[in-house]
Design a protein around this motif. Structure first.
Motif, PDB file in Angstrom:
ATOM      1  N   THR A 101      71.788  31.097  61.708  1.00 52.13           N
ATOM      2  CA  THR A 101      71.091  32.382  61.798  1.00 52.13           C
ATOM      3  C   THR A 101      69.687  32.193  62.355  1.00 52.13           C
ATOM      4  O   THR A 101      69.251  32.920  63.249  1.00 52.13           O
ATOM      5  CB  THR A 101      71.019  33.042  60.411  1.00 52.13           C
ATOM      6  N   LEU A 104      69.924  31.150  66.109  1.00 55.94           N
ATOM      7  CA  LEU A 104      70.289  32.268  66.980  1.00 55.94           C
ATOM      8  C   LEU A 104      69.124  33.234  67.133  1.00 55.94           C
ATOM      9  O   LEU A 104      68.811  33.678  68.250  1.00 55.94           O
ATOM     10  CB  LEU A 104      71.510  32.993  66.415  1.00 55.94           C
ATOM     11  N   ALA A 105      68.447  33.558  66.024  1.00 56.25           N
ATOM     12  CA  ALA A 105      67.314  34.487  66.083  1.00 56.25           C
ATOM     13  C   ALA A 105      66.197  33.918  66.950  1.00 56.25           C
ATOM     14  O   ALA A 105      65.571  34.650  67.729  1.00 56.25           O
ATOM     15  CB  ALA A 105      66.789  34.778  64.675  1.00 56.25           C
ATOM     16  N   THR A 117      66.424  41.285  69.249  1.00 49.98           N
ATOM     17  CA  THR A 117      66.754  40.057  68.523  1.00 49.98           C
ATOM     18  C   THR A 117      67.543  40.362  67.262  1.00 49.98           C
ATOM     19  O   THR A 117      68.574  39.733  66.986  1.00 49.98           O
ATOM     20  CB  THR A 117      65.462  39.304  68.149  1.00 49.98           C
ATOM     21  N   THR A 121      71.396  39.293  66.507  1.00 45.80           N
ATOM     22  CA  THR A 121      71.582  38.332  65.417  1.00 45.80           C
ATOM     23  C   THR A 121      72.454  38.900  64.311  1.00 45.80           C
ATOM     24  O   THR A 121      73.396  38.246  63.831  1.00 45.80           O
ATOM     25  CB  THR A 121      70.218  37.903  64.846  1.00 45.80           C
ATOM     26  N   MET A 125      76.110  37.551  63.084  1.00 44.43           N
ATOM     27  CA  MET A 125      76.162  36.828  61.819  1.00 44.43           C
ATOM     28  C   MET A 125      76.691  37.657  60.650  1.00 44.43           C
ATOM     29  O   MET A 125      77.217  37.099  59.682  1.00 44.43           O
ATOM     30  CB  MET A 125      74.764  36.314  61.459  1.00 44.43           C
ATOM     31  N   ALA A 143      66.051  35.554  59.735  1.00 45.32           N
ATOM     32  CA  ALA A 143      65.936  36.133  61.078  1.00 45.32           C
ATOM     33  C   ALA A 143      64.526  36.662  61.325  1.00 45.32           C
ATOM     34  O   ALA A 143      63.962  36.479  62.410  1.00 45.32           O
ATOM     35  CB  ALA A 143      66.963  37.244  61.258  1.00 45.32           C
ATOM     36  N   ASN A 147      61.953  35.120  64.164  1.00 37.88           N
ATOM     37  CA  ASN A 147      61.451  36.029  65.188  1.00 37.88           C
ATOM     38  C   ASN A 147      59.939  36.156  65.125  1.00 37.88           C
ATOM     39  O   ASN A 147      59.275  36.284  66.158  1.00 37.88           O
ATOM     40  CB  ASN A 147      62.091  37.411  65.026  1.00 37.88           C
TER      41      ASN A 147
END
Length: 479
Positions: A101, A104-105, A117, A121, A125, A143, A147
């Motif tokens: 997570t 990816l974020a 974003t 995300t 997820m 996340a 970010n």
């Protein structure tokens, strides 16, 4: 007096939503309206609200059409390969899922837009967290922090504001900050690992095959028992601590029993046979999304206009029949209404804060209480102040209203504007969970997490991330 009322209004808002005595929308509207009357400017409430709505209307429009755009992209299967790739990497291991997570974020945050974003995300997820009954506030917290660190990119907003306010070059501010920001990002990954290990201990580890097998068995039991579920089949193998949710994840996990039902919304993102899939249009949709993000970064058109055009185009191409288009819009209407409603409610809060002069007085008080002996350490002071100030006010208010005053005080003691600008970026990991940031409502809305639960969970970890960045900056001699 305005200073006291300003802090009291913010504190009242946070306490009420964290204790769940009021919904965020109601609190964002009613509390500032009440305090506006206390200040003696109730007659001007309408003007303040309209000013706030005018300022945030483009953001609300952007979010409305961005939700439709990415919602349709989820429907047609654009992010299915991402979900499958992450699921393959995670292997149904909660620790890997939480780290995934954060990763990816951080990657998606390269586009510089928090709302985008969070939509991507959560879309990727959320099915995994639902499938394994993991804590959803862990997902939103990780996340938001990832970010927040990446939000310091020159095209993300804060760095550009700091550069503009102090008449500096954005690259001169950002490039030397990279080592400290990398330390902050590494800390987010380490924290994700720790939180993931906690989730693993709570839930246990299943292989992907076991998850799918138990899901099928549960569906069979549910069908055989009329859908009620008898608790005989569990989707998780607890190794320690049973199925408790933990003190940091209140009301964040899915309930038991029917969680594995075939029509559970958490599984739609991974359903390979859903009728909305458009495999023949995959590359068109992928190129359109890349083009849209490129246009957003290059600022070819205003972001609301880009998403408006993108939503219209993706609907027309993927669903040429009007009834199908209406069905897709209806499917995402709840998210659109919740998020846009929250943004307009936040406009009341920010409108009253700014219109009554509370923000200005709060900032002035903060600067005035700084002891003269701290003058040579104004960069450190600015870094510490960036945590509460960027949380309780907008980035515009902090960077254009407070930072120049702090920089002037620092200059009198030999502290360079560049150091002040870099220090001002420290609070961004916490800022991204501020109730005044529209993107956070996209995050909690799509994840179906109460804003108060998210706030209780993330504030301490985000503040710690900020302090790590500040410490790294001082260690490297950047701040």
């Amino acid at each position: 007096m305005l200073t006291i009322l300003g802090f009291a209004m913010i504190a009242t808002f946070l306490v009420l939503i964290m204790m769940k005595k009021m919904s965020p929308i109601a609190a964002l509207v009613l509390i500032p309206a009440l305090f506006c009357v206390f200040v003696g400017k109730g007659a001007k409430l309408g003007d303040y609200v309209l000013d706030g709505v005018t300022d945030l209307a483009p953001t609300a429009a952007m979010l409305m059409f961005a939700i439709v755009y990415f919602g349709v992209m989820i429907d047609v299967g654009l992010f299915d390969p991402i979900v499958r790739g992450i699921l393959k990497f995670c292997k149904a291991d909660p620790m890997r899922i939480v780290v995934g997570t954060a990763l990816l974020a951080a990657i998606v945050s390269l586009d510089g837009d928090g709302s985008t974003t969070f939509m991507i995300t959560v879309s990727a997820m959320y099915p995994l967290y639902k499938r394994l009954k993991m804590s959803l506030v862990v997902m939103t917290g990780v996340a938001a922090m990832a970010n927040g660190v990446m939000n310091t990119l020159p095209w993300g907003g804060p760095t550009a504001r700091a550069a503009t306010a102090l008449k500096l070059d954005a690259s001169d501010i950002f490039v030397p900050m990279i080592p400290a920001l990398l330390v902050g990002l590494a800390f987010v990954f380490v924290l994700s690992y720790v939180l993931g290990v906690r989730e693993r201990r709570r839930l246990g580890v299943l292989t992907l095959d076991e998850v799918l097998e138990e899901e099928q068995e549960t569906e069979t039991v549910l069908v055989g028992s009329g859908g009620s579920g008898d608790g005989k089949v569990s989707m998780r193998k607890a190794t320690t601590g049973g199925s408790g949710s933990g003190t940091d994840a209140p009301e964040a996990t899915a309930g038991s029993g029917s969680a594995a039902s075939a029509d559970d919304e958490g599984f739609q993102g991974l359903d390979p046979n859903r009728p909305t899939l458009r495999p023949k249009l995959y590359w068109f949709n992928a190129l359109l999304t890349v083009g849209l993000l490129t246009a957003m970064i290059m600022e070819w058109l205003p972001i609301p206009v880009l998403f408006l055009l993108g939503a219209a185009l993706v609907l027309s191409v993927n669903f040429p029949h009007i009834p199908d288009q209406k069905a897709r819009l209806a499917a995402h209407a709840d998210n659109v209404l919740n998020v846009s409603g929250m943004v307009f409610a936040a406009a009341v809060f920010t409108g009253v804060l700014q219109g009554t002069g509370m923000v200005d007085q709060m900032a002035k008080w903060m600067v005035d209480v700084i002891p003269g002996s701290m003058g040579p350490h104004m960069a450190l002071v600015t870094g510490l102040l960036s945590l509460p100030l960027t949380y309780f006010m907008s980035n515009d208010g902090f960077y254009f209203g407070v930072l120049p005053v702090l920089a002037e005080a620092g200059a009198a003691h030999g502290v360079s504007p560049l150091e002040m600008a870099r220090a001002s970026l420290v609070g961004q990991p916490l800022h991204m969970s501020s109730p005044l940031v529209p993107a956070v409502y996209v995050l909690v809305g799509m994840a179906k997490v109460e804003f108060g639960d998210h706030t209780r969970f993330v504030v301490k970890w985000a503040a710690l991330t900020c302090l790590v960045i500040l410490g790294a900056g001082m260690l490297f001699g950047i701040i």
